[in-house]
Write a protein that holds these residues in place. Structure first.
Motif, PDB file in Angstrom:
ATOM      1  N   MET A 116      41.247  34.005  29.492  1.00  0.00           N
ATOM      2  CA  MET A 116      40.185  34.992  29.271  1.00  0.00           C
ATOM      3  C   MET A 116      40.728  36.418  29.328  1.00  0.00           C
ATOM      4  O   MET A 116      41.746  36.675  29.965  1.00  0.00           O
ATOM      5  CB  MET A 116      39.076  34.810  30.319  1.00  0.00           C
ATOM      6  CG  MET A 116      38.300  33.514  30.168  1.00  0.00           C
ATOM      7  SD  MET A 116      37.051  33.312  31.443  1.00  0.00           S
ATOM      8  CE  MET A 116      35.959  34.683  31.068  1.00  0.00           C
ATOM      9  N   PRO A 117      40.049  37.354  28.669  1.00  0.00           N
ATOM     10  CA  PRO A 117      40.474  38.763  28.733  1.00  0.00           C
ATOM     11  C   PRO A 117      40.376  39.303  30.156  1.00  0.00           C
ATOM     12  O   PRO A 117      39.647  38.779  30.991  1.00  0.00           O
ATOM     13  CB  PRO A 117      39.475  39.466  27.797  1.00  0.00           C
ATOM     14  CG  PRO A 117      38.910  38.394  26.945  1.00  0.00           C
ATOM     15  CD  PRO A 117      38.923  37.147  27.762  1.00  0.00           C
ATOM     16  N   ARG A 118      41.106  40.362  30.402  1.00  0.00           N
ATOM     17  CA  ARG A 118      41.149  40.928  31.746  1.00  0.00           C
ATOM     18  C   ARG A 118      39.885  41.710  32.073  1.00  0.00           C
ATOM     19  O   ARG A 118      39.281  42.331  31.206  1.00  0.00           O
ATOM     20  CB  ARG A 118      42.356  41.862  31.879  1.00  0.00           C
ATOM     21  CG  ARG A 118      43.693  41.203  31.591  1.00  0.00           C
ATOM     22  CD  ARG A 118      44.797  42.212  31.804  1.00  0.00           C
ATOM     23  NE  ARG A 118      46.102  41.640  31.510  1.00  0.00           N
ATOM     24  CZ  ARG A 118      47.252  42.271  31.720  1.00  0.00           C
ATOM     25  NH1 ARG A 118      47.233  43.494  32.216  1.00  0.00           N
ATOM     26  NH2 ARG A 118      48.405  41.689  31.433  1.00  0.00           N
ATOM     27  N   ARG A 119      39.553  41.684  33.366  1.00  0.00           N
ATOM     28  CA  ARG A 119      38.536  42.555  33.959  1.00  0.00           C
ATOM     29  C   ARG A 119      37.224  42.573  33.183  1.00  0.00           C
ATOM     30  O   ARG A 119      36.618  43.627  32.980  1.00  0.00           O
ATOM     31  CB  ARG A 119      39.082  43.983  34.101  1.00  0.00           C
ATOM     32  CG  ARG A 119      40.306  44.057  35.007  1.00  0.00           C
ATOM     33  CD  ARG A 119      40.765  45.501  35.199  1.00  0.00           C
ATOM     34  NE  ARG A 119      41.942  45.548  36.067  1.00  0.00           N
ATOM     35  CZ  ARG A 119      41.893  45.527  37.387  1.00  0.00           C
ATOM     36  NH1 ARG A 119      40.719  45.453  38.008  1.00  0.00           N
ATOM     37  NH2 ARG A 119      42.999  45.582  38.109  1.00  0.00           N
ATOM     38  N   THR A 120      36.794  41.421  32.730  1.00  0.00           N
ATOM     39  CA  THR A 120      35.485  41.321  32.104  1.00  0.00           C
ATOM     40  C   THR A 120      34.465  40.879  33.141  1.00  0.00           C
ATOM     41  O   THR A 120      34.815  40.430  34.237  1.00  0.00           O
ATOM     42  CB  THR A 120      35.509  40.321  30.946  1.00  0.00           C
ATOM     43  OG1 THR A 120      35.830  39.020  31.469  1.00  0.00           O
ATOM     44  CG2 THR A 120      36.536  40.716  29.903  1.00  0.00           C
ATOM     45  N   ALA A 121      33.198  40.984  32.780  1.00  0.00           N
ATOM     46  CA  ALA A 121      32.141  40.573  33.709  1.00  0.00           C
ATOM     47  C   ALA A 121      32.237  39.083  34.006  1.00  0.00           C
ATOM     48  O   ALA A 121      31.990  38.644  35.137  1.00  0.00           O
ATOM     49  CB  ALA A 121      30.776  40.919  33.110  1.00  0.00           C
ATOM     50  N   MET A 122      32.624  38.286  33.000  1.00  0.00           N
ATOM     51  CA  MET A 122      32.716  36.849  33.216  1.00  0.00           C
ATOM     52  C   MET A 122      33.841  36.491  34.171  1.00  0.00           C
ATOM     53  O   MET A 122      33.682  35.617  35.042  1.00  0.00           O
ATOM     54  CB  MET A 122      32.918  36.150  31.858  1.00  0.00           C
ATOM     55  CG  MET A 122      33.031  34.627  31.982  1.00  0.00           C
ATOM     56  SD  MET A 122      31.581  33.863  32.758  1.00  0.00           S
ATOM     57  CE  MET A 122      30.334  34.142  31.499  1.00  0.00           C
ATOM     58  N   THR A 123      34.995  37.138  34.025  1.00  0.00           N
ATOM     59  CA  THR A 123      36.095  36.829  34.939  1.00  0.00           C
ATOM     60  C   THR A 123      35.754  37.221  36.367  1.00  0.00           C
ATOM     61  O   THR A 123      36.088  36.500  37.312  1.00  0.00           O
ATOM     62  CB  THR A 123      37.373  37.562  34.500  1.00  0.00           C
ATOM     63  OG1 THR A 123      37.120  38.973  34.453  1.00  0.00           O
ATOM     64  CG2 THR A 123      37.833  37.077  33.144  1.00  0.00           C
ATOM     65  N   ARG A 124      35.058  38.330  36.533  1.00  0.00           N
ATOM     66  CA  ARG A 124      34.661  38.737  37.883  1.00  0.00           C
ATOM     67  C   ARG A 124      33.667  37.734  38.474  1.00  0.00           C
ATOM     68  O   ARG A 124      33.731  37.401  39.652  1.00  0.00           O
ATOM     69  CB  ARG A 124      34.040  40.142  37.846  1.00  0.00           C
ATOM     70  CG  ARG A 124      35.032  41.232  37.460  1.00  0.00           C
ATOM     71  CD  ARG A 124      34.307  42.563  37.235  1.00  0.00           C
ATOM     72  NE  ARG A 124      35.202  43.590  36.716  1.00  0.00           N
ATOM     73  CZ  ARG A 124      35.861  44.465  37.482  1.00  0.00           C
ATOM     74  NH1 ARG A 124      35.727  44.415  38.786  1.00  0.00           N
ATOM     75  NH2 ARG A 124      36.665  45.358  36.930  1.00  0.00           N
ATOM     76  N   TRP A 125      32.744  37.245  37.632  1.00  0.00           N
ATOM     77  CA  TRP A 125      31.768  36.284  38.119  1.00  0.00           C
ATOM     78  C   TRP A 125      32.443  34.966  38.490  1.00  0.00           C
ATOM     79  O   TRP A 125      32.110  34.348  39.503  1.00  0.00           O
ATOM     80  CB  TRP A 125      30.707  36.045  37.050  1.00  0.00           C
ATOM     81  CG  TRP A 125      29.622  35.095  37.518  1.00  0.00           C
ATOM     82  CD1 TRP A 125      28.486  35.416  38.185  1.00  0.00           C
ATOM     83  CD2 TRP A 125      29.630  33.675  37.351  1.00  0.00           C
ATOM     84  NE1 TRP A 125      27.759  34.286  38.456  1.00  0.00           N
ATOM     85  CE2 TRP A 125      28.443  33.198  37.957  1.00  0.00           C
ATOM     86  CE3 TRP A 125      30.491  32.761  36.755  1.00  0.00           C
ATOM     87  CZ2 TRP A 125      28.113  31.842  37.984  1.00  0.00           C
ATOM     88  CZ3 TRP A 125      30.179  31.416  36.787  1.00  0.00           C
ATOM     89  CH2 TRP A 125      28.988  30.968  37.393  1.00  0.00           C
ATOM     90  N   LEU A 126      33.416  34.530  37.673  1.00  0.00           N
ATOM     91  CA  LEU A 126      34.118  33.284  37.970  1.00  0.00           C
ATOM     92  C   LEU A 126      34.914  33.384  39.265  1.00  0.00           C
ATOM     93  O   LEU A 126      34.953  32.442  40.065  1.00  0.00           O
ATOM     94  CB  LEU A 126      35.055  32.923  36.807  1.00  0.00           C
ATOM     95  CG  LEU A 126      34.394  32.381  35.541  1.00  0.00           C
ATOM     96  CD1 LEU A 126      35.415  32.207  34.437  1.00  0.00           C
ATOM     97  CD2 LEU A 126      33.690  31.059  35.816  1.00  0.00           C
ATOM     98  N   LEU A 127      35.554  34.521  39.478  1.00  0.00           N
ATOM     99  CA  LEU A 127      36.287  34.715  40.725  1.00  0.00           C
ATOM    100  C   LEU A 127      35.347  34.675  41.926  1.00  0.00           C
ATOM    101  O   LEU A 127      35.643  34.049  42.944  1.00  0.00           O
ATOM    102  CB  LEU A 127      37.027  36.054  40.685  1.00  0.00           C
ATOM    103  CG  LEU A 127      38.346  36.078  39.910  1.00  0.00           C
ATOM    104  CD1 LEU A 127      38.802  37.512  39.715  1.00  0.00           C
ATOM    105  CD2 LEU A 127      39.402  35.278  40.636  1.00  0.00           C
TER     106      LEU A 127
END
Length: 661
Positions: A473-484
C-alpha cells in the motif's frame, strides 16, 4: 447430541452447509463489475442471433460459443418465446430430484470404496511411521533413474538444453540435480506457474528437472498437471483457459452447480467429508468444505465427456501413473506448514524471521510509521540478548511462533524438521506411537482434502494479512494508519493470548500421525492427538525449505515467485529469511553470469555504435534484476567458496528473457 450426529454426517446436511457457504461468497465476493461486461455482451449477442436456441449436454453444462459462430445450431429447431427451459420450474424440480438421488448414493459409493482392494489396496495394510532424516528409499532410486534419463545414456536432455555439440557426452554423475519451486498467490500463482512450467517444457528445461514443488496456489497447478492433464502441458493450458473463461469464483453457487451437475460430482464433493466425519477422530470445519469445493471445481476437466474419477484424487497413484517410478517426470512435492506443538521434535527456538507470519515485521511497517505505532515498531526489530536467553523457556513466544514444514509427495507425508513420515495412502488414519490403528483401514484420503490444507490461506492469522497489505500500500494514507491501529489495538492482544490468531476461520483438523504415549517415549512422540496443516505461505511463500533438504543434495533451485508484493523488496527478503531459518547465507552473484556492458560493447564498434551500445547496456542493467537474480547458498560455518546450492529467483513469469543465464 447423539441424535444430531447422524444428521451432521449426512450428505444432505453437508451439501446444505456447502450451499450456504457458497451463497455467502457469491453475495460478498470481490469482483469488478467491468469483468462481467464482456460476458454480458456476448450473452446478449447470442440471444439476439439464435433467439434462445439451446443445447443441453449430458453432463448438464453449457457450451458458450464466440459471437456469430452458430454452426452447431444450424440443425436446431427454432424455439419461440423468450423463456429459457433451463430455468423452468419443471427443470428445477427434475434437477433437485436428481440431486437427492445423488445424496442417497454417496453412502453406497463410500461402502464400495472401503471394500474395493483393487482400487484401494491400502485397505488391507497397516502403516508405520518412518523416523529417519533421509529421503525415502524409492526417492533415492528415482534420483538415480532420473539422472540416467537426463544424461547421454537416456534422452540426452541436458546436452540438448545446453546446446552442446553432438560429440559431447554427459555422464549421469555430472547431471546437476535441479528443482523448480512455485510460490503462493491463489489463482495468480496457479495460472502463472502453469505458464512457467509450459515455457520450461518448450525450452527443454522441464526435461532436466528432478523435482517440482509448490506453495499454496502452485499446488493446484501441480495437482492438475499430474492428474487430469496427464502430464500434457497443452491440455493443462486448455483446461485453465476454459476455467478462466467461466469468470466464476471457485466458492460461488455457479461453481457448486458445475460440480454437482457433473457425473458423480456430488460424490466427489461430499464423499471425502462424510468419510472424515464418520471417522470419529476429528470434526469438520469450513476449510474442509472449502477444500472439496475448490479442488473438485478445478480438477473437473472441461473436455467433452470428461468427468471426475477416483484416480484423480489418489495422489499416491501418481507415482506409477505419471512414470515417476521410472524417472520419466520430475517428482512433485506439495507443501504445508503447522504451528509446531510445544516440545515437538525438530522445534528449534529462535527468532522466526519470516515476513508472512505473526505480527507485521519492521521491514514492512517502516514506511508506515505513525506516532501510535512507534513503540510497537521498536519492539519488532528483533530479539534482544534477554529475549534470546528466554527462548529456552517453555512459554517462550519465539518457540510458539515457529512453523514446521510438511511435504506431501506421492510416497509419503511428513516433516523434515520432525524427521517423521507416514505413507501418503495412510495419511488421515489414526496413529498411536508409530502404528496405525488396525480397526480403521480407510482408503487413501482424497487429494482434495490435502490440497485444502496446502491452500488454506483463509485460515491464516489476520496479522499476516495486515503485513501483506501494508507491504503493497502507499505510504501514510488513511487506510494504512487505520490498519496499523487495528492491528496494534485489536489483533496483537488477541494473538498474544492465543485467541484464534484474530481469525475465526481455522485450518481443518486431522489425526496427528506422530501421536504417542507419555513416559519413556515422550521425547519421540507428540502429546496432541490432532494437528492442523496450513498454507505454507504462513511460513514462507516459496518451497525452498523443502527443496533445500541436505539429504536431497539439490544443486540448483529455480524459484518462481508470483506473490502479491513481488514488486517490493519483501519478495527477495523472503529468500534471505529462508536462508536464516536454515542457518545459511545467500550471496547475490547475478553479475558473474550476465554483464550487459560486456555483451553490448563486444558486438558494437565505432563512436555512434558505442554510444548506442552504452545506452542499451545501461537500460538492460537497470531492468535485468527484475527478471532473474542468481544467489549462491553457503553454510555460515564454512567458507563462502563452499557452495551448497544455487538459487535462480524469478520474480516474473518470464523465463525466455533470462534463459542465457
Amino acid at each position: 447430541m447423539v441424535v444430531l450426529k447422524p444428521i451432521r454426517q449426512s450428505p444432505t446436511y453437508l451439501y446444505l452447509k456447502a450451499y450456504c457457504l457458497c451463497a455467502l461468497v457469491t453475495l460478498f465476493k470481490a469482483a469488478p463489475v467491468s469483468s462481467q461486461l464482456p460476458h454480458l455482451q456476448q450473452r446478449l449477442q447470442r440471444l439476439h442471433a439464435r433467439k434462445l436456441k439451446t443445447i443441453t449436454l449430458k453432463n448438464w453444462r453449457t457450451v458458450y460459443l464466440p459471437p456469430g459462430d452458430l454452426s452447431l445450431f444450424a440443425s436446431a429447431a427454432p424455439v419461440t418465446g423468450v423463456t429459457n427451459p433451463d430455468i423452468s420450474i419443471s427443470s428445477i424440480g427434475k434437477r433437485w430430484k436428481r440431486r437427492l438421488i445423488d445424496f442417497a448414493q454417496v453412502g453406497e459409493l463410500l461402502r464400495r470404496d472401503e471394500k474395493d482392494a483393487k482400487v484401494y489396496p491400502e485397505i488391507d495394510r497397516d502403516a508405520t511411521v518412518r523416523r529417519l532424516s533421509s529421503v525415502h528409499p524409492k526417492e533415492k532410486e528415482f534420483i538415480r533413474l532420473r539422472t540416467l534419463k537426463i544424461s547421454s545414456q537416456g534422452d540426452d536432455s541436458l546436452r540438448k538444453f545446453l546446446g552442446l555439440g553432438s560429440d559431447e557426452i554427459v555422464d549421469p554423475r555430472d547431471v546437476p540435480l535441479i528443482a523448480l519451486g512455485g510460490s503462493g498467490g491463489g489463482y495468480r500463482a496457479m495460472y502463472g506457474f502453469a505458464a512457467f512450467m509450459a515455457a520450461s517444457k518448450k525450452l527443454g528445461l522441464w526435461d532436466c528437472l528432478s523435482w517440482t514443488a509448490g506453495v499454496s496456489g502452485s499446488c493446484w497447478t501441480l495437482a492438475g498437471h499430474y492428474t487430469i492433464s496427464r502430464q500434457d502441458f497443452s491440455r493443462l493450458m486448455r483446461h485453465y483457459l476454459s476455467v478462466a473463461e467461466e469468470l466464476t469464483h471457485p466458492l460461488s453457487l455457479h461453481a457448486l452447480d458445475i460440480v454437482a451437475r457433473s457425473s458423480q460430482g456430488v460424490y466427489f464433493l461430499l464423499g471425502p467429508l462424510v468419510r472424515k466425519a464418520r471417522g470419529g477422530a476429528v470434526g469438520l470445519g469450513i476449510m474442509d468444505i472449502y477444500a472439496t469445493l475448490t479442488s473438485t471445481y478445478q480438477l473437473l476437466s472441461r473436455e467433452p465427456g470428461a468427468k471426475l474419477s477416483r484416480a484423480t484424487f489418489q495422489f499416491s497413484r501418481v507415482w506409477e501413473h505419471a512414470g515417476i517410478d521410472r524417472g520419466l517426470e520430475p517428482m512433485p512435492l506439495l507443501t504445508a506448514a503447522r504451528k509446531a506443538p510445544k516440545n515437538a521434535p525438530g522445534v528449534k527456538p529462535h527468532w522466526d524471521s519470516s515476513l508472512s507470519k505473526g505480527p507485521p515485521p519492521s521491514q514492512a511497517l517502516a514506511q508506515h510509521t505513525t506516532e501510535a505505532s512507534d513503540t510497537v515498531i521498536r519492539s519488532r526489530r528483533g530479539p534482544t540478548d534477554a529475549d534470546k536467553k528466554a527462548v529456552a523457556g517453555a512459554d517462550s513466544p519465539f518457540a510458539k511462533g515457529f512453523f514446521q514444514w510438511f511435504e506431501i509427495s506421492p510416497l509419503e507425508v511428513g516433516s523434515p524438521e520432525a524427521q517423521a513420515y507416514v505413507p501418503t495412502w495412510s495419511y488421515g488414519r489414526t496413529f498411536v506411537s508409530g502404528r496405525s490403528v488396525a480397526s480403521r483401514r480407510l482408503p487413501e484420503q482424497s487429494l482434495s482434502l490435502m490440497l485444502g490444507q496446502c491452500t488454506s490461506a483463509p485460515a491464516g492469522p489476520l496479522t499476516g494479512y495486515i503485513s501483506a497489505l501494508l507491504a503493497t500500500m502507499p505510504r501514510r494514507t488513511a487506510m494504512t494508519r487505520w490498519l496499523l491501529l487495528f492491528n496494534d489495538c485489536v489483533l496483537r492482544p488477541l494473538t498474544r493470548r492465543g485467541f484464534l490468531w484474530g481469525n475465526l476461520i481455522r485450518a481443518g483438523h486431522d489425526p496427528n500421525p506422530f501421536y504417542g504415549f507419555d513416559g519413556a517415549r515422550s521425547k519421540e512422540w507428540e502429546a496432541e492427538t490432532r494437528h492442523r496443516l496450513m498454507d505454507g505461505g504462513m511460513s514462507n511463500n516459496l518451497p525452498n525449505h523443502i527443496l533445500a533438504r541436505p539429504d536431497r543434495k539439490v544443486d540448483i533451485i529455480i524459484a518462481f515467485d508470483a506473490s502479491s508484493d513481488i514488486q517490493s523488496s519483501h519478495a527477495e527478503r523472503r529468500l534471505h529469511n529462508f536462508a536464516e531459518d536454515c542457518h545459511m547465507g545467500l550471496e547475490d552473484v547475478t553479475g558473474r553470469f550476465y554483464d550487459p556492458t560486456t555483451k553490448y560493447m563486444a558486438s558494437h564498434r565505432g563512436t555512434d555504435a558505442m554510444s548506442t551500445a552504452a545506452a542499451a547496456a545501461e537500460i538492460e542493467a537497470k531492468y535485468i534484476h527484475r527478471y532473474v537474480k542468481v544467489f549462491k547458498g553457503y553454510a555460515k560455518a564454512a567458507a563462502r567458496s563452499c557452495t551448497l546450492f544455487t538459487v535462480l529467483f524469478y520474480p516474473t513469469a518470464s523465463i525466455q528473457d533470462s534463459i542465457h543465464l
